[in-house]
Design an enzyme around this catalytic site. Structure first.
Site, PDB file in Angstrom:
ATOM      1  N   GLY A 255      -2.215   4.403   7.870  1.00 54.97           N
ATOM      2  CA  GLY A 255      -0.779   4.603   8.123  1.00 54.97           C
ATOM      3  C   GLY A 255      -0.457   4.554   9.600  1.00 54.97           C
ATOM      4  O   GLY A 255       0.539   3.958  10.022  1.00 54.97           O
TER       5      GLY A 255
ATOM      6  N   GLY B 162      -7.204   1.231   6.435  1.00 50.68           N
ATOM      7  CA  GLY B 162      -6.964   1.122   4.998  1.00 50.68           C
ATOM      8  C   GLY B 162      -7.747  -0.001   4.354  1.00 50.68           C
ATOM      9  O   GLY B 162      -8.939  -0.178   4.603  1.00 50.68           O
TER      10      GLY B 162
ATOM     11  N   ARG C 203     -17.346   9.892  10.021  1.00 46.24           N
ATOM     12  CA  ARG C 203     -16.291  10.427  10.894  1.00 46.24           C
ATOM     13  C   ARG C 203     -16.816  11.519  11.823  1.00 46.24           C
ATOM     14  O   ARG C 203     -16.284  11.700  12.916  1.00 46.24           O
ATOM     15  CB  ARG C 203     -15.140  10.969  10.049  1.00 46.24           C
TER      16      ARG C 203
ATOM     17  N   LYS D  67       3.078  -5.207  -1.390  1.00 46.47           N
ATOM     18  CA  LYS D  67       4.536  -5.321  -1.367  1.00 46.47           C
ATOM     19  C   LYS D  67       5.120  -5.660  -0.007  1.00 46.47           C
ATOM     20  O   LYS D  67       4.626  -5.204   1.021  1.00 46.47           O
ATOM     21  CB  LYS D  67       5.133  -3.983  -1.800  1.00 46.47           C
TER      22      LYS D  67
HETATM   23  P1  AMP Z   1      -1.154  -2.400   0.480  1.00 42.87           P
HETATM   24  O1  AMP Z   1      -1.464  -0.953   0.256  1.00 42.87           O
HETATM   25  O2  AMP Z   1       0.285  -2.726   0.510  1.00 42.87           O
HETATM   26  O3  AMP Z   1      -1.911  -2.962   1.676  1.00 42.87           O
HETATM   27  O4  AMP Z   1      -1.685  -3.164  -0.792  1.00 42.87           O
HETATM   28  C1  AMP Z   1      -3.015  -3.197  -1.156  1.00 42.87           C
HETATM   29  C2  AMP Z   1      -3.098  -3.544  -2.604  1.00 42.87           C
HETATM   30  O5  AMP Z   1      -2.472  -4.776  -2.829  1.00 42.87           O
HETATM   31  C3  AMP Z   1      -4.512  -3.691  -3.101  1.00 42.87           C
HETATM   32  O6  AMP Z   1      -4.772  -2.636  -3.992  1.00 42.87           O
HETATM   33  C4  AMP Z   1      -4.510  -5.027  -3.812  1.00 42.87           C
HETATM   34  O7  AMP Z   1      -5.145  -4.992  -5.070  1.00 42.87           O
HETATM   35  C5  AMP Z   1      -3.042  -5.323  -3.990  1.00 42.87           C
HETATM   36  N1  AMP Z   1      -2.762  -6.763  -4.107  1.00 42.87           N
HETATM   37  C6  AMP Z   1      -3.090  -7.722  -3.242  1.00 42.87           C
HETATM   38  N2  AMP Z   1      -2.734  -8.915  -3.704  1.00 42.87           N
HETATM   39  C7  AMP Z   1      -2.163  -8.735  -4.917  1.00 42.87           C
HETATM   40  C8  AMP Z   1      -1.612  -9.595  -5.907  1.00 42.87           C
HETATM   41  N3  AMP Z   1      -1.561 -10.911  -5.711  1.00 42.87           N
HETATM   42  N4  AMP Z   1      -1.126  -9.027  -7.032  1.00 42.87           N
HETATM   43  C9  AMP Z   1      -1.184  -7.688  -7.208  1.00 42.87           C
HETATM   44  N5  AMP Z   1      -1.687  -6.824  -6.320  1.00 42.87           N
HETATM   45  C10 AMP Z   1      -2.189  -7.336  -5.180  1.00 42.87           C
END
Ligand code: AMP
Length: 391
Positions: A371, A348, A36, A198
């Protein structure tokens, strides 16, 4: 978006106050990754070449906001920056106040000074105007080159820009250019890949992308909620019962645009060493959980991605932290490295996935702000960007 940059203002003989993102990993005074800091060098060098003096400010970590804490001091960064620039970097032990103002007033063209952590003042994160006005006394022009904090209105990102002419640095310019291209006038077909845990975290992005993109490819845990909404068995997969109605509505409204996985890697435990197998998505058994997309999905998504002219990606296709369930995510990263399209990676996890897959340099743009890039793709106005002067 047509924001002024450092190229659009006369910096000769000026004192430039610049917000950078020096939130780097430091342990006992040793910086383990200076990416960075290095990333800011082109903007810094340009400003100095124009005959300006430069005052830099940043946050580091999450101090309590009640004053100095050695663990969160920017002093090691001043030393590293001096090495990288090959010239002294003056360090101010505070970010506001009479003493710092006196130091800033002494600066000559070509001089560089770094302020102490702005988050030693809690009010900074509340966009306190007193702090913003005090910071503004340190410069004649404000430059924001810290995209990662642009989605937060804080004294050092937004407040200060109310008191000084405000423009972007080169890092910020690139973020606005690429993310703006994806959200304003993308070359089509425009394909968006959304993954991650999610749906609930990304409803705004999903909706905005469904209205703008030609296709939205879904992966990761969020696909499971769509499967459940379609009446499929998802076993012990991560699933959000509370947003099933939203998932159903999205499926009905946008069936033609949404692409869902056709097969999955399922496991009998949430563990890299668990038993696993590939199954069609309508054959997931109770007791098993979906942890990655399968090969048929990779090939279906590859066919769609090959037709794309612009691609934006946010969120992994599976639990990519576990090597046995990272194949889908890495396969997508490699496909993006090969297609003839503008490829934009939201920060991220997707950014770390393209780095781990060794293809980060093949992407058109890897955003530095997790974010911030998500809010940009969601169509939100980022306060730290909005306040910059229009061309
Ligand atoms: P996000 O911060 O919403 O982008 O989510 C990222 C996280 O989603 C990572 O830590 C992944 O391990 C998790 N993830 C991705 N696919 C799955 C899955 N099928 N089941 C559980 N966790 C998941």
């Amino acid at each position: 978006m047509n924001k002024k940059t450092i190229r659009d203002v006369d910096l000769h003989g000026k004192r430039v106050l610049m917000r950078v993102d020096y939130n780097v990993p430091i342990k006992e005074g040793v910086i383990s990754d200076d990416k960075r800091i290095k990333a800011t060098l082109p903007t810094i060098k340009y400003i100095l070449e124009q005959g300006a003096a430069l005052v830099l400010m940043s946050h580091l970590g999450r101090p309590a906001g009640t004053g100095y804490e050695a663990e969160f001091s920017l002093k090691p960064i001043a030393d590293r920056l001096a090495e990288l620039l090959g010239k002294p970097v003056l360090f101010a032990t505070d970010c506001i106040g009479a003493e710092v103002e006196a130091m800033a007033a002494q600066l000559q063209p070509g001089d560089v000074m770094l302020l102490e952590n702005v988050r030693f003042y809690k009010a900074e994160t509340k966009n306190d105007m007193g702090i913003a006005e005090s910071l503004a006394k340190l410069g004649d022009v404000f430059v924001n080159d810290a995209f990662g904090t642009a989605h937060r209105a804080q004294s050092s990102t937004e407040g200060v820009a109310r008191f000084l002419p405000a423009v972007s640095g080169f890092l910020m310019e690139k973020e606005i250019d690429f993310l703006g291209r994806a959200t304003e006038n993308p070359e089509r077909p425009y394909v968006v890949i959304l993954g991650g845990a999610k749906i609930s975290d990304k409803i705004g992005v999903i909706r905005n992308m469904l209205s703008q993109a030609d296709k939205v490819l879904i992966g990761g845990g969020m696909a499971n909620t769509f499967f459940k909404a379609m009446g499929l068995e998802v076993g012990d997969s991560l699933m959000e019962a509370e947003v099933l109605d939203i998932a159903k509505a999205l499926l009905e409204e946008s069936a033609d645009k949404l692409a869902l996985p056709v097969d999955a890697v399922v496991a009998d435990a949430f563990d890299n060493e668990a038993h696993s197998k590939v199954v069609p998505v309508d054959e997931v058994e109770p007791g098993w959980r979906i942890l990655d997309i399968g090969p048929a999905t990779i090939s279906k998504y590859e066919d769609i991605l090959k037709t794309a002219k612009t691609v934006a990606w946010n969120g992994p296709m599976g639990v990519f932290e576990m090597p046995n369930f990272a194949k889908g995510t890495f396969a997508i990263a490699k496909i993006l490295a090969e297609i003839d399209a503008i490829t934009i990676i939201g920060g991220g996890d997707s950014a770390s996935a393209v780095k781990k897959a060794g293809v980060a340099d093949k992407m058109s743009h890897v955003s530095t702000g997790g974010g911030a890039s998500l809010e940009f793709l969601e169509g939100k106005v980022l306060p730290g960007v909005a306040i910059l002067q229009e061309k």
